[in-house]
Scaffold this motif. Structure first.
Motif, PDB file in Angstrom:
ATOM      1  N   ILE A  33       0.843  -1.204   0.000  1.00  0.00           N
ATOM      2  CA  ILE A  33       0.000   0.000   0.000  1.00  0.00           C
ATOM      3  C   ILE A  33       0.874   1.247   0.000  1.00  0.00           C
ATOM      4  O   ILE A  33       0.615   2.211  -0.728  1.00  0.00           O
ATOM      5  CB  ILE A  33      -0.963  -0.008   1.204  1.00  0.00           C
ATOM      6  N   ILE A  34       1.937   1.232   0.802  1.00  0.00           N
ATOM      7  CA  ILE A  34       2.858   2.375   0.870  1.00  0.00           C
ATOM      8  C   ILE A  34       3.521   2.606  -0.489  1.00  0.00           C
ATOM      9  O   ILE A  34       3.589   3.737  -0.978  1.00  0.00           O
ATOM     10  CB  ILE A  34       3.917   2.160   1.973  1.00  0.00           C
ATOM     11  N   ASP A  45       4.939  11.665   3.826  1.00  0.00           N
ATOM     12  CA  ASP A  45       5.942  11.159   4.759  1.00  0.00           C
ATOM     13  C   ASP A  45       6.167  12.200   5.849  1.00  0.00           C
ATOM     14  O   ASP A  45       6.799  13.223   5.624  1.00  0.00           O
ATOM     15  CB  ASP A  45       7.238  10.858   4.019  1.00  0.00           C
ATOM     16  N   ALA A  46       5.648  11.920   7.043  1.00  0.00           N
ATOM     17  CA  ALA A  46       5.781  12.834   8.174  1.00  0.00           C
ATOM     18  C   ALA A  46       6.738  12.266   9.222  1.00  0.00           C
ATOM     19  O   ALA A  46       6.619  12.564  10.406  1.00  0.00           O
ATOM     20  CB  ALA A  46       4.407  13.102   8.793  1.00  0.00           C
ATOM     21  N   THR A  47       7.707  11.457   8.782  1.00  0.00           N
ATOM     22  CA  THR A  47       8.626  10.808   9.716  1.00  0.00           C
ATOM     23  C   THR A  47       9.890  11.620   9.990  1.00  0.00           C
ATOM     24  O   THR A  47      10.618  11.300  10.919  1.00  0.00           O
ATOM     25  CB  THR A  47       9.056   9.431   9.190  1.00  0.00           C
ATOM     26  N   TYR A  48      10.162  12.620   9.171  1.00  0.00           N
ATOM     27  CA  TYR A  48      11.382  13.418   9.291  1.00  0.00           C
ATOM     28  C   TYR A  48      12.632  12.545   9.269  1.00  0.00           C
ATOM     29  O   TYR A  48      13.579  12.764  10.015  1.00  0.00           O
ATOM     30  CB  TYR A  48      11.348  14.274  10.560  1.00  0.00           C
ATOM     31  N   ARG A  53       6.686   4.008  12.039  1.00  0.00           N
ATOM     32  CA  ARG A  53       6.075   3.128  13.033  1.00  0.00           C
ATOM     33  C   ARG A  53       4.573   3.030  12.889  1.00  0.00           C
ATOM     34  O   ARG A  53       3.969   2.091  13.394  1.00  0.00           O
ATOM     35  CB  ARG A  53       6.443   3.596  14.427  1.00  0.00           C
ATOM     36  N   ALA A  54       3.953   4.011  12.236  1.00  0.00           N
ATOM     37  CA  ALA A  54       2.507   3.967  12.020  1.00  0.00           C
ATOM     38  C   ALA A  54       2.193   4.433  10.607  1.00  0.00           C
ATOM     39  O   ALA A  54       2.833   5.340  10.085  1.00  0.00           O
ATOM     40  CB  ALA A  54       1.790   4.846  13.034  1.00  0.00           C
ATOM     41  N   VAL A  55       1.216   3.796  10.008  1.00  0.00           N
ATOM     42  CA  VAL A  55       0.727   4.172   8.691  1.00  0.00           C
ATOM     43  C   VAL A  55      -0.737   4.558   8.880  1.00  0.00           C
ATOM     44  O   VAL A  55      -1.539   3.767   9.378  1.00  0.00           O
ATOM     45  CB  VAL A  55       0.856   3.002   7.688  1.00  0.00           C
ATOM     46  N   LEU A  65       2.718   8.516   6.655  1.00  0.00           N
ATOM     47  CA  LEU A  65       3.683   7.780   7.478  1.00  0.00           C
ATOM     48  C   LEU A  65       4.028   8.615   8.694  1.00  0.00           C
ATOM     49  O   LEU A  65       4.289   9.809   8.579  1.00  0.00           O
ATOM     50  CB  LEU A  65       4.956   7.497   6.666  1.00  0.00           C
ATOM     51  N   SER A  66       4.042   7.970   9.858  1.00  0.00           N
ATOM     52  CA  SER A  66       4.365   8.658  11.104  1.00  0.00           C
ATOM     53  C   SER A  66       5.438   7.886  11.862  1.00  0.00           C
ATOM     54  O   SER A  66       5.517   6.659  11.764  1.00  0.00           O
ATOM     55  CB  SER A  66       3.111   8.775  11.976  1.00  0.00           C
ATOM     56  N   ALA A  67       6.247   8.605  12.626  1.00  0.00           N
ATOM     57  CA  ALA A  67       7.329   7.982  13.391  1.00  0.00           C
ATOM     58  C   ALA A  67       6.902   7.619  14.808  1.00  0.00           C
ATOM     59  O   ALA A  67       7.719   7.179  15.598  1.00  0.00           O
ATOM     60  CB  ALA A  67       8.540   8.908  13.432  1.00  0.00           C
ATOM     61  N   ILE A  68       5.618   7.801  15.143  1.00  0.00           N
ATOM     62  CA  ILE A  68       5.156   7.403  16.476  1.00  0.00           C
ATOM     63  C   ILE A  68       4.324   6.125  16.372  1.00  0.00           C
ATOM     64  O   ILE A  68       3.802   5.793  15.304  1.00  0.00           O
ATOM     65  CB  ILE A  68       4.381   8.531  17.186  1.00  0.00           C
TER      66      ILE A  68
END
Length: 87
Positions: A33-34, A45-48, A53-55, A65-68
Motif C-alpha cells: 500500500i505504501i 511522509d511525516a517521519t522526518y 512506526r505507524a501508517v 507515514l508517522s514515526a510514532i
C-alpha cells in the motif's frame, strides 16, 4: 460540527475525521500500500527521516507515514485534550 486535529509527531497534524485506519507498517500488504501510494503521489511522509512506526490511511486514499507508535496515535485520537477547533 467541530474539527478534531491529531498530532502525529514533530508538529504534524491530521484531521481525525478523515482517518480510516492506523496500522503498523510491518506486513507485506501494508508495504505494498505504501509503495502504491508513493507511485501515485498520494504518500505523505511525516517521519522526518526516522523509522516509520505507524501508517495512517485516510478517506481520500492518502497514506501518511508517522514515526510514532500506532497505539500512541490511537490514544491521542481518543483523548479530549488534543488540538480542536470548535467552529
Amino acid at each position: 460540527m467541530s474539527i478534531k486535529l491529531i498530532n502525529i509527531g514533530f508538529g504534524n497534524i491530521v484531521s481525525a475525521n478523515r482517518i480510516i485506519s492506523i496500522v503498523s507498517p510491518e506486513s507485506a500488504p501494508i508495504k505494498r500500500i505504501i509503495q502504491e501510494a508513493r507511485d501515485k503521489g498520494i504518500l505523505i511522509d511525516a517521519t522526518y527521516g526516522r523509522r516509520t512506526r505507524a501508517v495512517i490511511i485516510t478517506d481520500s486514499d492518502h497514506v501518511i507515514l508517522s514515526a510514532i507508535q500506532p497505539e500512541t496515535v490511537a490514544q491521542r485520537l481518543s483523548n479530549k485534550e488534543d488540538i480542536s477547533d470548535e467552529g
